[in-house]
Design an enzyme around this catalytic site. Structure first.
Site, PDB file in Angstrom:
ATOM      1  CE1 TYR A  96      18.008 -35.050  11.131  1.00  6.93           C
ATOM      2  CE2 TYR A  96      18.309 -33.885  13.204  1.00  6.93           C
ATOM      3  CZ  TYR A  96      17.766 -33.959  11.936  1.00  6.93           C
ATOM      4  OH  TYR A  96      16.974 -32.943  11.473  1.00  6.93           O
ATOM      5  NE  ARG A 149      16.030 -23.585   8.305  1.00  9.95           N
ATOM      6  CZ  ARG A 149      15.375 -23.735   9.448  1.00  9.95           C
ATOM      7  NH1 ARG A 149      14.640 -22.769   9.935  1.00  9.95           N
ATOM      8  NH2 ARG A 149      15.417 -24.889  10.111  1.00  9.95           N
ATOM      9  CE  LYS A 167      14.527 -33.552  13.537  1.00  8.56           C
ATOM     10  NZ  LYS A 167      14.012 -32.286  13.088  1.00  8.56           N
ATOM     11  CG  ASP A 239      15.595 -28.636   7.989  1.00 11.04           C
ATOM     12  OD1 ASP A 239      15.284 -28.138   9.082  1.00 11.04           O
ATOM     13  OD2 ASP A 239      16.595 -29.345   7.847  1.00 11.04           O
ATOM     14  CG  ASP A 261      11.311 -30.968  15.273  1.00  8.72           C
ATOM     15  OD1 ASP A 261      10.857 -31.064  16.418  1.00  8.72           O
ATOM     16  OD2 ASP A 261      12.521 -31.128  15.008  1.00  8.72           O
TER      17      ASP A 261
END
Length: 542
Positions: A96, A149, A167, A239, A261
């Site tokens: 990650y 994003r 994730k 995101d 998240d």
């Protein structure tokens, strides 16, 4: 969940869920018609792990290591998780952040093969049909992005798929959520990144991003399809740009099992860091003052969760909110500004405008500064020295990811504060030697929260994810920090013990779920044992 033999011969070696490679025994090779398809020598899982470590050690580039691990996951899922779970502190930065950021940027140039699902807005009206192509019928977790994003890197289009993939790998590696229950999804609504649109290798829709009613209708259709096909599924939004992240969460949070998240997980890990920091400074939560660099959904999510935690300690909610201020590209968020979004207004203050962050520190005298701006180096020497002049133990949290976007480094925070800073960052930094002391920087990584939340939801089949579950999670993280950890400045549990830490947090969250009547399964006599029994372990079936 027991292994099901779906094929024999060469097909077995091409199915990552059942393939064991060189670990197949002689009887298994005969039974599955694998004789002659593998070298005759047999390896144990431990030898296979050692072989992967040797391959990784021969590479000098983290992206190459990421690709090697990704290819391994596509061949042998059990071995992939066995490697990562054997040394999580080493492998999380490869699986990650920060490595995944570069992987997203280069996604179309390093694409190896399909994993997860891509749902384009051009398929509106057929999303349930497309989603039904996924082979697993009992999907419990979806991590979904629209790629707008990605970390602090902006619009990556379909390249954002690296985030849901990473994730969900951590859901399993850090808390034992079974990988077969996890589905990564990218919603392709176009991209405003013109470099991608003009790249001949780009794999997504070559159009500007769809906005407004058409976008929301697409999101609604997606959620309806998930509910119809996977009724026990929890959706994690990941995101999305602020203009969509906040409205989507508000639209669905009280209707389905879902959370964001970036908003709620980030808030919980920040709150956990604050609880840990207060053990060093000796202060009370309700006495703290917070100044955020960044005014988006992450900042307001942290500020709101802090406020709710303060309210639980007896401070009226409006007074609690007044202890957090926001500072963005246009300066301090004051009530006279005409550009504030509705979700920012609860934290706007009646104050003269300020356009310099260091001036805001001096004027507002915060005990903690929290960076979620994705703009590097804004916690400069003037800012850190101002915080150190105001506070004996200034709390400095540059949380922006990846490392290249961090508001300051650990070395800068410790050096400019003469070693008095209580520091945590979003991406990892190495230990810092200063004046004969060794400081171990904490990483305020959401990995302390979302895998445990996932395990708790999975084990309880929860119908909702609520704000107080995140406060419970934050406290459960902080209570695992030892005095020895604190002595080195570490305010989060060591990542080397992330699996045990996550199961502890999951137990606390699951208890909250049962207490609130949000579980679909009966309450067990021993919740901790129930969590452990549900957790995936990367071993080959006997």
């Amino acid at each position: 969940m027991s292994e099901q033999v779906t094929s024999t011969g060469y097909g077995v070696l091409r199915d990552p869920h059942v393939n064991r490679g060189s670990a197949f025994t002689e009887p298994e090779r005969r039974a599955r018609r694998l004789e002659g398809l593998l070298p005759p020598g047999m390896s144990t899982l431990e030898l296979q792990i050692a072989r992967v470590h040797a391959e990784l050690a021969a590479l000098d580039n983290d992206l190459q290591k990421y690709l090697l691990l990704s290819d391994l996951r596509g061949r042998n899922e059990t071995l992939f998780f066995a490697v990562v779970m054997a040394d999580p502190a080493t492998f999380m930065p490869l699986v990650y952040t920060p490595t995944v950021g570069e992987a997203c940027q280069k996604f179309d140039h390093i694409f190896r093969g399909a994993r997860g699902m891509y749902l384009p807005i051009t398929a509106r009206g057929r999303i349930k049909e497309l989603l039904g192509n996924w082979p697993q019928r009992d999907v419990r977790f979806i991590v979904v992005t629209d790629g707008e994003r990605i970390l602090g890197l902006g619009d990556q289009g379909v390249g954002g798929m690296g985030i849901p993939l990473g994730k969900l790998a951590l859901y399993t590696a850090c808390a034992g959520v079974p990988p077969q229950c996890c589905l990564p999804i990218t919603l392709d609504v176009g991209t405003n990144n013109h470099d991608l649109q003009e790249d001949p290798l780009y794999l997504g829709l070559r159009q500007e991003r769809v906005r407004g009613a058409d976008y929301l209708a697409f999101i609604d259709e997606f959620v309806a399809a998930v509910e119809a096909l996977y009724p026990k599924c929890c959706i994690q939004w990941e995101d999305f740009a602020n203009i969509n992240a906040v409205p989507i969460l508000e639209r669905f949070r009280d209707r389905i099992c879902t959370y964001n998240d970036d908003i709620q997980g980030t808030a919980a890990v920040a709150l956990a860091g604050i609880f840990g920091a207060l053990r060093l400074s000796g202060g009370k939560l309700t006495d703290q003052r917070f100044l955020f660099l960044g005014g988006g959904s992450a900042a307001t999510g942290i500020a709101e969760l802090i406020s709710e935690a303060m309210a639980l300690e007896g401070l009226p909610l409006d007074q609690a909110r007044a202890r957090s201020q926001l500072f963005d590209i246009n300066g301090l968020m004051v009530t006279s500004r005409p550009d504030l979004a509705d979700f920012q207004k609860p934290f706007a203050i009646d104050h003269a405008p300020l356009s310099n962050f260091a001036d805001a520190v001096k004027a507002l005298r915060p005990t903690a500064i929290i960076g979620v701006s994705t703009v590097p180096k804004l916690f400069n020497q003037q800012v850190i020295e101002a915080m150190a002049a105001i506070n004996e133990r200034p709390i400095i949290f540059p949380y922006s990811n990846p490392t290249s976007r961090s508001e300051c480094t650990a070395e800068e925070a410790y050096r400019w504060s003469d070693g008095r800073a209580i520091f945590a960052s979003g991406s990892p930094f190495p230990p810092v030697e200063l004046a004969g002391r060794t400081f171990v920087p904490g990483q305020g990584n959401n990995v302390y929260i979302f895998p445990a939340m996932g395990m708790a939801v999975y084990a309880t089949e929860a119908t909702r994810v609520t704000e107080d579950m995140f406060i419970v999670a934050a406290k459960a993280v902080a209570e695992q920090v030892t005095d020895d950890n604190l002595a080195t400045g570490l305010i989060y549990p060591p990542q080397s013990a992330i699996f045990e830490a996550s199961l502890h947090v999951a137990e606390r969250i699951a208890t909250c779920i049962f207490d609130k009547g949000l579980a679909r399964v009966p309450r067990p006599d021993d919740i901790a044992a129930h969590i452990r029994a549900a957790a995936y372990r990367p071993v080959y079936p006997g």
